[in-house]
Design an enzyme around this catalytic site. Structure first.
Site, mmCIF file in Angstrom:
data_model
loop_
_atom_site.group_PDB
_atom_site.id
_atom_site.type_symbol
_atom_site.label_atom_id
_atom_site.label_comp_id
_atom_site.label_asym_id
_atom_site.label_seq_id
_atom_site.Cartn_x
_atom_site.Cartn_y
_atom_site.Cartn_z
ATOM 1 N N THR A 201 0.816 -1.073 0.021
ATOM 2 C CA THR A 201 -0.100 0.119 0.079
ATOM 3 C C THR A 201 0.916 1.235 -0.107
ATOM 4 O O THR A 201 0.539 2.125 -0.718
ATOM 5 C CB THR A 201 -0.935 -0.014 1.349
ATOM 6 O OG1 THR A 201 -1.776 -1.141 1.224
ATOM 7 C CG2 THR A 201 -1.954 1.261 1.307
ATOM 8 N N TRP B 103 2.441 1.465 -3.295
ATOM 9 C CA TRP B 103 1.596 1.762 -4.264
ATOM 10 C C TRP B 103 1.463 3.585 -4.487
ATOM 11 O O TRP B 103 1.406 3.944 -5.614
ATOM 12 C CB TRP B 103 0.250 1.446 -4.186
ATOM 13 C CG TRP B 103 -0.693 1.830 -5.285
ATOM 14 C CD1 TRP B 103 -1.090 1.099 -6.403
ATOM 15 C CD2 TRP B 103 -1.640 2.888 -5.168
ATOM 16 N NE1 TRP B 103 -2.307 2.023 -7.022
ATOM 17 C CE2 TRP B 103 -2.526 3.001 -6.255
ATOM 18 C CE3 TRP B 103 -2.040 3.971 -4.200
ATOM 19 C CZ2 TRP B 103 -3.681 3.859 -6.325
ATOM 20 C CZ3 TRP B 103 -2.955 4.697 -4.487
ATOM 21 C CH2 TRP B 103 -3.745 4.718 -5.536
ATOM 22 N N HIS B 104 1.708 4.197 -3.488
ATOM 23 C CA HIS B 104 1.455 5.514 -3.463
ATOM 24 C C HIS B 104 2.624 6.274 -3.939
ATOM 25 O O HIS B 104 2.722 7.468 -4.548
ATOM 26 C CB HIS B 104 1.253 6.103 -1.857
ATOM 27 C CG HIS B 104 -0.143 5.959 -1.319
ATOM 28 N ND1 HIS B 104 -0.617 4.692 -0.938
ATOM 29 C CD2 HIS B 104 -1.140 6.830 -1.642
ATOM 30 C CE1 HIS B 104 -2.000 4.824 -0.569
ATOM 31 N NE2 HIS B 104 -2.455 6.132 -0.999
ATOM 32 N N GLY B 105 3.782 5.675 -3.752
ATOM 33 C CA GLY B 105 4.994 6.231 -4.655
ATOM 34 C C GLY B 105 6.322 5.468 -4.121
ATOM 35 O O GLY B 105 6.607 4.815 -3.181
ATOM 36 N N PHE C 298 0.201 9.947 -7.739
ATOM 37 C CA PHE C 298 0.300 8.574 -7.571
ATOM 38 C C PHE C 298 -0.288 7.712 -8.519
ATOM 39 O O PHE C 298 -0.355 6.601 -8.645
ATOM 40 C CB PHE C 298 -0.424 8.511 -6.323
ATOM 41 C CG PHE C 298 -0.017 9.237 -5.095
ATOM 42 C CD1 PHE C 298 1.220 9.206 -4.708
ATOM 43 C CD2 PHE C 298 -0.918 9.901 -4.376
ATOM 44 C CE1 PHE C 298 1.653 10.144 -3.563
ATOM 45 C CE2 PHE C 298 -0.813 10.752 -3.330
ATOM 46 C CZ PHE C 298 0.723 10.948 -3.004
#
Length: 468
Positions: A318, A321-323, A468
């Protein structure tokens, strides 16, 4: 192109709506698809080919998985190829620079690489495509027969850029047949106006406060304790109204064209635990990771130790996934650890505690978590968190700390009220009986006009989740 732009509000959307309204039923999806491609190409003309490649790839792979299973096979090989292809595209554009940088730090042989601009929305439409493929593999849906309908599912402009992540199983029937009505259009318009107000009036306004505080911190390397806390609160409010505002606008636009998207936020800052917070924040992403990562790993069905490992895997992914940065990885692990602690250590004690204590605990954890999120590096995040608790700070407060509060107290108050159900209660026209019903309509009109005046006088201010 931004929803919160004059071009969208007064050019793109009216033209699209008119074309959709006059188009015969069999061509309505075509109109929306063409509009979606124009919408994406407006901001990403270079990468529209990449999105079209993703559409074609996943349309073919979905049919291959289905045909393999119909022929008596398992479909695992076909699914494996499809997942690898999707993750390779996402990984190349989003993570290649991150891993190349790590390699160059540890290897005597440098790996040359060129930093690529991240295609807008690639994380969202890739996850939608993966959910489609896995649902076919599980036998929960059949592959879409019409490539145009599948292309619309992937590229539909209301949710293309920053979600919500729409599972194919939730929208399959709506692609073929849906009902438009004035009542549904009105509900969609209300959603859109609320979202526009959240973004343009509240998020941009409180974001300006955060930018001043964070900019000063980056320049000086330190800050006063109260100023740092004001900055953290300002960012927490900014990202909520920015992202939930976009989601509300996406849901509203969907309703105007006959679609029903699921809610993506449910007053997360009223939560009484971190577990509850993540049931209320970015709901579509949490649902995706639960359905396609956590449960396939075994969830909570294989004992406590395995559940801890599964939670750590999910929250590492998670964060990633954001960066592609260490602070995002740490942010994910940070929440994974707190969820594990609530599950196995202090969850029961927390539930027995008073409500005010639960909320203070949750907000404190979330505010500190956002520091990892907005910081440019893990070192910067740790330094900022230290200042929150007096380590490396200039002192408790100064005149600027008081100034930030005195000059923005009304904005903070509006944001705090707006992050609770109280704001929606005020805007709910169902409670206005008889003549006073016009009051609700006046409120919506007022929000739209104020937002419009802010748009005209402000500079370009994209949604935070575009990165993102």
């Amino acid at each position: 192109m931004l929803f919160s732009s004059v071009t969208f509000l007064f050019v793109f959307f009216p033209i699209t709506l008119l074309a959709y309204a006059i188009a015969p039923k069999r061509l309505k999806n075509v109109v929306l698809l063409l509009a979606s491609l124009v919408f994406y190409a407006w901001g990403e003309p270079v990468y529209i080919g990449l999105m079209l490649l993703s559409i074609l790839l996943n349309y073919i792979c979905g049919r291959d998985i289905y045909l393999a299973k119909e022929a008596g096979g398992s479909g695992k090989r076909e699914l494996g190829f499809a997942l690898a292809a999707n993750l390779a595209l996402l990984g190349f554009f989003k993570y290649s620079g991150f891993f190349a940088g790590i390699w160059n730090q540890i290897s005597p042989v440098p790996l040359p690489y060129r930093k690529l601009a991240l295609p807008i929305g690639i994380s969202f439409y890739t996850f939608q495509a993966i959910s489609y493929l896995i649902d076919i593999y599980r036998g929960e849906v059949k592959p879409q027969k019409h490539v145009m309908n599948f292309a619309l599912y992937i590229s539909m402009f209301p949710q293309l850029i920053a979600g919500p992540i729409v599972r194919y199983i939730d929208i399959d029937k709506q692609l073929a047949q849906r009902k438009e009505s004035l009542e549904k259009f009105g509900a969609g318009a209300r959603y859109f106006i609320i979202g526009l107000g959240k973004k343009v009036i509240l998020a941009n306004g409180i974001g300006a406060v955060f930018d001043m505080i964070h900019g000063s911190f980056l320049q000086e390397g330190t800050a006063y304790v109260l100023t740092a806390w004001i900055g953290a609160v300002a960012y927490a409010l900014q990202i909520y109204f920015d992202f939930s505002g976009y989601s509300d606008m996406a849901i509203g636009l969907g309703k105007m064209f006959g679609f029903d998207f699921r809610r993506n936020f449910h007053y997360p800052y009223t939560s009484r635990s971190i577990t509850e917070f993540w049931r209320r924040w970015h709901i579509s992403l949490g649902t995706w990771f639960r359905e396609y990562v956590y449960i396939p790993l075994g969830g909570n069905k294989k004992g406590g130790k395995r559940q801890i490992i599964n939670l750590l895997i999910v929250w590492t992914l998670t964060g990633f996934w954001h960066g592609a940065a260490w602070n995002f990885l740490f942010w994910g692990l940070y929440y994974g650890v707190f969820l594990i602690l609530e599950k196995f250590v202090w969850g029961n004690a927390l539930e027995r505690g008073p409500g005010w204590m639960q909320r203070i605990y949750t907000l404190a954890v979330v505010l500190i978590g956002w520091v990892f999120f907005f910081s440019d590096s893990l070192q910067g995040a740790i330094r900022y968190i230290g200042i929150l608790f007096g380590v490396g700070s200039k002192g408790a407060l100064d005149s600027m700390s008081v100034y930030y509060l005195a000059s923005n107290w009304l904005l903070f108050l509006c944001c705090i009220i707006g992050s609770t159900p109280a704001a929606v209660w005020l805007l709910n026209s169902d409670k206005y009986e008889g003549n006073p019903r016009w009051m609700a309509l006046s409120l919506y009109a007022g929000i739209f006009l104020v937002a419009l005046s802010c748009l005209v006088s402000s500079t370009f201010n994209p949604f935070l989740y575009f990165r993102f």
